[in-house]
Design a protein around this motif. Structure first.
Motif, PDB file in Angstrom:
ATOM      1  N   LEU A   1      -2.701  -6.237  -1.634  1.00  0.00           N
ATOM      2  CA  LEU A   1      -1.211  -6.522  -1.255  1.00  0.00           C
ATOM      3  C   LEU A   1      -1.055  -7.975  -0.408  1.00  0.00           C
ATOM      4  O   LEU A   1      -1.736  -8.224   0.292  1.00  0.00           O
TER       5      LEU A   1
ATOM      6  N   VAL B   1       1.164   0.304  -9.454  1.00  0.00           N
ATOM      7  CA  VAL B   1       0.926  -0.742  -8.762  1.00  0.00           C
ATOM      8  C   VAL B   1      -0.372  -1.338  -9.032  1.00  0.00           C
ATOM      9  O   VAL B   1      -0.907  -0.900 -10.222  1.00  0.00           O
TER      10      VAL B   1
ATOM     11  N   GLN C   1       6.136  -0.264  -4.427  1.00  0.00           N
ATOM     12  CA  GLN C   1       6.647  -1.154  -3.165  1.00  0.00           C
ATOM     13  C   GLN C   1       8.121  -1.034  -3.023  1.00  0.00           C
ATOM     14  O   GLN C   1       8.526  -0.733  -2.020  1.00  0.00           O
TER      15      GLN C   1
ATOM     16  N   GLN D   1      -1.653   1.339  -3.122  1.00  0.00           N
ATOM     17  CA  GLN D   1      -0.433   2.178  -2.791  1.00  0.00           C
ATOM     18  C   GLN D   1      -0.570   2.836  -1.421  1.00  0.00           C
ATOM     19  O   GLN D   1       0.565   2.870  -0.696  1.00  0.00           O
TER      20      GLN D   1
ATOM     21  N   ASP E   1       4.995  -3.296  -9.886  1.00  0.00           N
ATOM     22  CA  ASP E   1       5.590  -3.383  -8.388  1.00  0.00           C
ATOM     23  C   ASP E   1       6.508  -2.270  -8.291  1.00  0.00           C
ATOM     24  O   ASP E   1       7.074  -2.297  -7.171  1.00  0.00           O
TER      25      ASP E   1
ATOM     26  N   SER F   1       2.380  -9.146  -4.664  1.00  0.00           N
ATOM     27  CA  SER F   1       3.107  -7.803  -4.353  1.00  0.00           C
ATOM     28  C   SER F   1       3.912  -8.253  -3.138  1.00  0.00           C
ATOM     29  O   SER F   1       3.565  -9.043  -2.272  1.00  0.00           O
TER      30      SER F   1
ATOM     31  N   ALA G   1       0.025   0.185   1.251  1.00  0.00           N
ATOM     32  CA  ALA G   1       1.326  -0.135   1.435  1.00  0.00           C
ATOM     33  C   ALA G   1       2.171   0.851   2.168  1.00  0.00           C
ATOM     34  O   ALA G   1       2.932   0.705   2.880  1.00  0.00           O
TER      35      ALA G   1
ATOM     36  N   ASP H   1      10.004   1.031   0.009  1.00  0.00           N
ATOM     37  CA  ASP H   1      11.003   0.314   0.703  1.00  0.00           C
ATOM     38  C   ASP H   1      12.597   0.929   0.357  1.00  0.00           C
ATOM     39  O   ASP H   1      13.730   0.328   0.688  1.00  0.00           O
TER      40      ASP H   1
ATOM     41  N   SER I   1       3.978   0.590   5.921  1.00  0.00           N
ATOM     42  CA  SER I   1       5.433   0.932   6.246  1.00  0.00           C
ATOM     43  C   SER I   1       5.851   2.045   6.867  1.00  0.00           C
ATOM     44  O   SER I   1       6.925   2.483   6.830  1.00  0.00           O
TER      45      SER I   1
ATOM     46  N   GLU J   1      -1.546  -8.050   3.281  1.00  0.00           N
ATOM     47  CA  GLU J   1      -2.146  -6.674   3.552  1.00  0.00           C
ATOM     48  C   GLU J   1      -3.319  -7.111   4.719  1.00  0.00           C
ATOM     49  O   GLU J   1      -3.905  -8.037   4.808  1.00  0.00           O
TER      50      GLU J   1
ATOM     51  N   PRO K   1       4.289  -5.206   2.796  1.00  0.00           N
ATOM     52  CA  PRO K   1       4.942  -4.030   3.333  1.00  0.00           C
ATOM     53  C   PRO K   1       5.912  -4.266   4.364  1.00  0.00           C
ATOM     54  O   PRO K   1       5.731  -5.086   5.477  1.00  0.00           O
TER      55      PRO K   1
END
Length: 457
Positions: free
Chosen positions: A29, A25, A132, A154, A129, A44, A157, A136, A161, A32, A47
């Motif tokens: 973000l 990472v 992420q 990190q 990256d 990036s 993110a 995901d 999420s 963000e 999220p």
């Protein structure tokens, strides 16, 4: 393999010369929401929005970010913490680290790996990256075990999420990172998400009993504490011709402040966290710190110091002390010495020694503990996280852990600059240690700090 072969941090420090805790990472973000987040050197993925988490009754899917020794151990411990869990995604900057970690996890779990590890090739992510992509990949729990410098982004993110998180210590290497972590911890509480930080000694049974006795008045009122982390130099990895400056520094990450925070932040943070614990987790008003670089040699040693001696001052006039050293050929010590109005306590979880004495020198209490507890605590912290997720009351020690991390960071600031640094100065510092961009190319090694000349930012 039997459960007796536990992955512990001390073992992983030794292994780290060849088994790098990989990164996944970089800083901020896109999209963000953190007001204190730093600018991102690389774009990036935004999220994925997430709702508050319901009670988990089915299988928990685990994603690992950072596939070095600590990540490998954390993955095994997370899988053992709950029988209805599966490792489904992994991410790292370096492909050799990911494949080595996957093999190590399989070796440790043995026959059980076939049912508990399902990391298909399309869920093995590489690059800056990769974090992420792991987040995901349909996971429920994220293990953040990559470089400390990247932990704030990190964590932001993962929480954005809607993921439960185990985050290794330290949580950040600078104040902007700490401010981001505090925001993430707050959002995690609002979303009812688990966030447990790897301050493993707080899960050690013998250590917990000793601190409970301490806070129950075992030596009266605690007046002062002196914690130590005196050890040898960590391994160095000689540069290979094909490595860029960036890869060279990442492969020797504990020797570069921008990646690991210096050893008072990356390693001795455990002893500073226990200092905070002994002092009732009060915030110090200020810190002064001596430090320097006396014995490190060679380009692999980067620019970090090899010794620190910090004095923390509290608003009521109390003082507490921490000493740490990484120099070969010197005596080692990793003990907490606590002094109270009615006696003293010596606390060392590795021995283990938990001994309380009165002013006359007579032993008033001896805690019980075994050397095996120093390995089992890594498992116990994961047990606590997954148990809390299952009960619908996820643990969240993010704020307290961020405070302990800032205590270490402010001591480094004081040592590097030669100045006394207040808590407010440290918390509001604008020093951002991350490079302006993230790429495998040129990256000059920063100069070694000189107290009295290096400026506080």
């Amino acid at each position: 393999m039997s459960d007796s072969r536990q992955y512990d941090r001390r073992s992983f420090v030794k292994v780290a010369a060849g088994v790098l805790p990989g990164a996944a990472v970089l800083a901020g973000l896109a999209g963000e929401s953190h007001a204190t987040a730093r600018p991102s050197p690389l774009p990036s993925p935004a999220p994925t929005p997430a709702k508050s988490q319901p009670l988990h009754t089915g299988n928990l899917r685990i994603g690992l970010i950072g596939c070095g020794g600590r990540g490998t151990g954390a993955a095994v411990q997370a899988l053992r913490a709950d029988p209805n869990t599966t490792l489904v995604a992994m991410g790292d900057v370096f492909g050799d680290r990911l494949e080595s970690s996957l093999a190590g996890i399989g070796e440790e779990l043995g026959e059980e790996a076939g049912k508990r590890v399902d990391v298909a090739p399309e869920r093995r992510f590489l690059g800056f990256d990769a974090y992420q992509k792991v987040i995901d990949a349909g996971v429920d729990v994220v293990l953040l075990c990559s470089y400390p410098a990247f932990r704030p982004a990190q964590l932001a993110a993962a929480i954005a999420s809607g993921k439960h998180v185990f985050a290794e210590k330290p949580l950040a290497v600078d104040a902007p990172g700490i401010r981001s972590v505090l925001t993430s911890a707050k959002i995690a509480k609002e979303k009812n998400l688990g966030l447990l930080v790897g301050f493993c000694w707080r899960h050690n049974p013998g250590m917990k009993a000793a601190f409970e006795h301490l806070h129950a008045g075992g030596i009266g009122e605690v007046a002062t504490v002196h914690t130590t982390y005196l050890t040898s130099t960590l391994s160095k990895r000689p540069r290979k011709p094909e490595w860029s400056d960036m890869e060279f520094q990442l492969r020797n990450w504990w020797h570069f402040t921008w990646v690991g925070g210096d050893h008072i932040v990356e390693q001795a943070i455990h002893s500073i966290d226990r200092l905070a614990w002994a002092m009732g987790d009060r915030l110090p008003a200020r810190v002064s710190c001596l430090g320097g670089r006396a014995a490190r040699t060679g380009p692999e040693s980067g620019h970090v110091f090899d010794h620190f001696a910090a004095t923390y001052e509290y608003a009521d006039g109390a003082r507490a002390f921490h000493s740490t050293r990484q120099i070969d050929g010197c005596p080692s010590d990793n003990t907490d010495y606590v002094y109270g109005t009615k006696g003293t306590a010596v606390i060392n979880g590795w021995a283990p020694t938990y001994e309380f004495k009165d002013r006359a020198g007579s032993v008033t209490w001896k805690g019980k503990g075994t050397p095996e507890e120093a390995s089992s605590m890594y498992q116990l912290e994961h047990d606590a996280l997954f148990r809390s997720i299952r009960t619908g009351s996820p643990v969240n020690d993010g704020e307290r852990s961020a405070n302990s991390c800032l205590m270490a960071i402010m001591a480094r600031m004081a040592a590097y600059t030669g100045q006394t640094i207040s808590w407010e100065q440290a918390m509001n510092s604008q020093e951002n240690l991350l490079p302006p961009s993230m790429a495998f190319g040129p990256l000059p090694t920063p100069e070694v700090a000189v107290p009295g000349r290096t400026k506080f930012l």
